[in-house]
Scaffold this active site. Structure first.
Site, PDB file in Angstrom:
ATOM      1  N   HIS A   1      -9.699  -4.634 -12.611  1.00 13.31           N
ATOM      2  CA  HIS A   1      -9.108  -4.323 -13.911  1.00 13.31           C
ATOM      3  C   HIS A   1      -7.596  -4.539 -13.926  1.00 13.31           C
ATOM      4  O   HIS A   1      -7.055  -5.119 -14.877  1.00 13.31           O
ATOM      5  CB  HIS A   1      -9.430  -2.881 -14.307  1.00 13.31           C
ATOM      6  CG  HIS A   1     -10.863  -2.661 -14.631  1.00 13.31           C
ATOM      7  ND1 HIS A   1     -11.376  -1.454 -15.071  1.00 13.31           N
ATOM      8  CD2 HIS A   1     -11.942  -3.502 -14.587  1.00 13.31           C
ATOM      9  CE1 HIS A   1     -12.678  -1.565 -15.270  1.00 13.31           C
ATOM     10  NE2 HIS A   1     -13.039  -2.792 -14.975  1.00 13.31           N
TER      11      HIS A   1
ATOM     12  N   ASP B   1     -13.824  -8.735 -16.532  1.00 11.91           N
ATOM     13  CA  ASP B   1     -14.074  -8.814 -15.087  1.00 11.91           C
ATOM     14  C   ASP B   1     -13.942 -10.242 -14.571  1.00 11.91           C
ATOM     15  O   ASP B   1     -13.416 -10.477 -13.474  1.00 11.91           O
ATOM     16  CB  ASP B   1     -15.466  -8.275 -14.768  1.00 11.91           C
ATOM     17  CG  ASP B   1     -15.556  -6.760 -14.843  1.00 11.91           C
ATOM     18  OD1 ASP B   1     -14.496  -6.099 -14.812  1.00 11.91           O
ATOM     19  OD2 ASP B   1     -16.680  -6.236 -14.944  1.00 11.91           O
TER      20      ASP B   1
ATOM     21  N   HIS C   1     -19.691  -9.083 -10.364  1.00 10.12           N
ATOM     22  CA  HIS C   1     -18.616  -9.269  -9.396  1.00 10.12           C
ATOM     23  C   HIS C   1     -19.030 -10.198  -8.253  1.00 10.12           C
ATOM     24  O   HIS C   1     -18.216 -10.996  -7.778  1.00 10.12           O
ATOM     25  CB  HIS C   1     -18.165  -7.916  -8.848  1.00 10.12           C
ATOM     26  CG  HIS C   1     -17.558  -7.032  -9.897  1.00 10.12           C
ATOM     27  ND1 HIS C   1     -16.414  -7.387 -10.575  1.00 10.12           N
ATOM     28  CD2 HIS C   1     -17.937  -5.827 -10.391  1.00 10.12           C
ATOM     29  CE1 HIS C   1     -16.111  -6.436 -11.442  1.00 10.12           C
ATOM     30  NE2 HIS C   1     -17.023  -5.480 -11.355  1.00 10.12           N
TER      31      HIS C   1
ATOM     32  N   HIS D   1      16.950 -40.311  10.042  1.00 10.06           N
ATOM     33  CA  HIS D   1      17.044 -39.078   9.230  1.00 10.06           C
ATOM     34  C   HIS D   1      15.988 -38.064   9.684  1.00 10.06           C
ATOM     35  O   HIS D   1      14.981 -37.863   9.006  1.00 10.06           O
ATOM     36  CB  HIS D   1      16.835 -39.420   7.753  1.00 10.06           C
ATOM     37  CG  HIS D   1      17.321 -38.374   6.789  1.00 10.06           C
ATOM     38  ND1 HIS D   1      16.595 -37.249   6.445  1.00 10.06           N
ATOM     39  CD2 HIS D   1      18.486 -38.280   6.092  1.00 10.06           C
ATOM     40  CE1 HIS D   1      17.262 -36.528   5.568  1.00 10.06           C
ATOM     41  NE2 HIS D   1      18.416 -37.122   5.334  1.00 10.06           N
TER      42      HIS D   1
END
Length: 433
Positions: free
Chosen positions: A78, A238, A261, A339
């Site tokens: 959240h 979510d 989830h 270089h």
């Protein structure tokens, strides 16, 4: 150029955690460029910090939990959803317990917290992941797919047990839409799941004040539903939080059927893997119509040749607006002889040249510019942030700011391993060969 954002100040929130039932104080703080989201447990010795990355996700039952060593952060979705939904890229989240406060079960309290702290732009461009083809995962009867898109959209179908409370919503997720239409949607649980969850030691802080309970075809709640389709809106809330664990902002259209989830974080893992595949330059079609140009196509577009062609491949080309080029930096580059001997570093001016060449590719793809040549005119706001060494792969991002008949202006940056090493705004003119 779209800039990264962080918080303007710190702000704190106190409350009860959903699953542990503990009292907790959470504080959001500003963070530097490239920091992302991190959680800090100030209640533990040495105040350990856990990255909010999908690689740290260990458990996903009714919430997303991060684990690093012995340190756990429960129910992160959240607060992360609110940060990502409002357009924040970098934030430190401090807590004196292992789970954020649940508030009223929505992200509204976190939106208010973030607005109290304020949001400010930072001096670095955002990094987006834009898939070039669909990415899909299936976990049980949950299916989530990401389709290529220029915006961040979610089309979600929520289906409860026996088809109850089937709801659908499709929308572009902007900060304004998120704040008013997604953040207020509260978490919910079906009545038949309550006892099993309690038997597992979860939802200890749950009540009708911070969750909706669906029983049969009715709902139990301290207040009426905030939206007729509040359940699917919370599912989108979510999704926004879980996908932010991929570590990059997304341009794509998510089509989700029965998300949760577990499936959400599996999709986040798939995003991370696909991005790694792109970085590793896995074989891809080299046809111009696919948005990808190989070195031969680049040489048909640009006049540059060895040792001054600074682009090996174009891996993203969106009409005449933006492109991403790749340059593999090897020890065989002739400039490394001088270089510098014993400490080879790619000259910054050649990084700018690489940016200019990618910008030229964008302009030269226009039909009216075929046969012309681009001359470098000026470079503004050029910054070199980190050295580039042999073995690095340079990703050169270019976005056109303006394009007139004879002039083009582009915002460009070079990245190595996802970090900006140089950037600038380039102006160049087009003339006939």
């Amino acid at each position: 150029m779209d800039k990264q954002r962080t918080l303007a100040s710190s702000a704190s929130l106190k409350g009860t955690a959903l699953h542990t039932g503990e009292n907790v104080t959470l504080t959001v703080r500003p963070a530097p460029v490239g920091h992302g989201f991190k959680f800090k447990r100030i209640d533990l010795p040495d105040e350990p910090v856990v990255d909010a990355k999908v690689e740290s996700v260990k458990t996903v039952e009714r919430a997303t939990t991060l684990v690093e060593g012995s340190v756990k952060i429960h129910t992160v979705e959240h607060v992360i959803s609110a940060l990502a939904g409002l357009g924040v890229d970098n934030a430190l989240i401090e807590m004196d317990a292992n789970e954020p406060p649940i508030g009223d079960g929505s992200a509204a309290a976190y939106v208010a917290l973030i607005k109290e702290a304020g949001i400010v732009e930072q001096d670095a461009p955002r990094s987006y992941f834009t898939p070039r083809e669909p990415i899909s995962v299936q976990v049980g009867d949950s299916i989530l797919t990401i389709l290529p898109d220029t915006k961040f959209r979610v089309s979600c179908t929520q289906v409860g047990p026996e088809g109850r409370f089937t709801q659908y919503l499709s929308a572009e997720i902007t900060p304004d839409f998120y704040e008013t239409e997604i953040a207020p949607a509260r978490t919910f649980v079906f009545y038949e799941d309550v006892k099993p969850l309690m038997d597992k030691g979860l939802i200890r802080g749950g009540s009708l004040e911070n969750a909706i309970v669906a029983r049969g075809d009715s709902v139990l709640s301290k207040e009426p539903l905030r939206f007729p389709d509040e359940f699917v809106r919370h599912k989108i809330l979510d999704i926004v939080g879980d996908l932010a664990l991929s570590g990059r902002r997304l341009r794509g259209h998510i089509v989700a059927v029965k998300p949760g989830h577990g499936p959400n974080t599996e999709l986040a893992r798939a995003l991370v893997k696909r991005h790694s595949d792109y970085v590793a330059m896995a074989p891809t079609p080299i046809a111009a119509e696919g948005g990808v140009l190989d070195v031969n196509e680049i040489m048909r577009t640009l006049p540059h040749r060895y040792p001054f062609l600074m682009v090996d491949r174009i891996i993203e080309l969106v009409e005449d607006t933006r492109a991403v080029g790749v340059k593999a930096v090897t020890i065989n580059e002739p400039y490394f002889q001088g270089h510098f001997p014993g400490h080879p570093v790619m000259p910054g001016v050649l990084q700018v040249e690489a940016m200019a060449q990618v910008a030229s590719v964008v302009m030269m793809r226009r039909t009216e510019n075929i046969g012309k040549i681009g001359y470098f005119m000026s470079a503004d706001s050029v910054k070199f942030r980190k050295p580039v060494f042999p073995g690095d792969t340079l990703f050169i991002h270019c976005e056109m700011l303006s394009a007139k008949k004879r002039l083009g202006k582009a915002a460009c940056r070079c990245e190595v391993n996802g970090e900006v090493v140089s950037e600038g705004e380039l102006l160049f003119g087009l003339v006939d060969k």
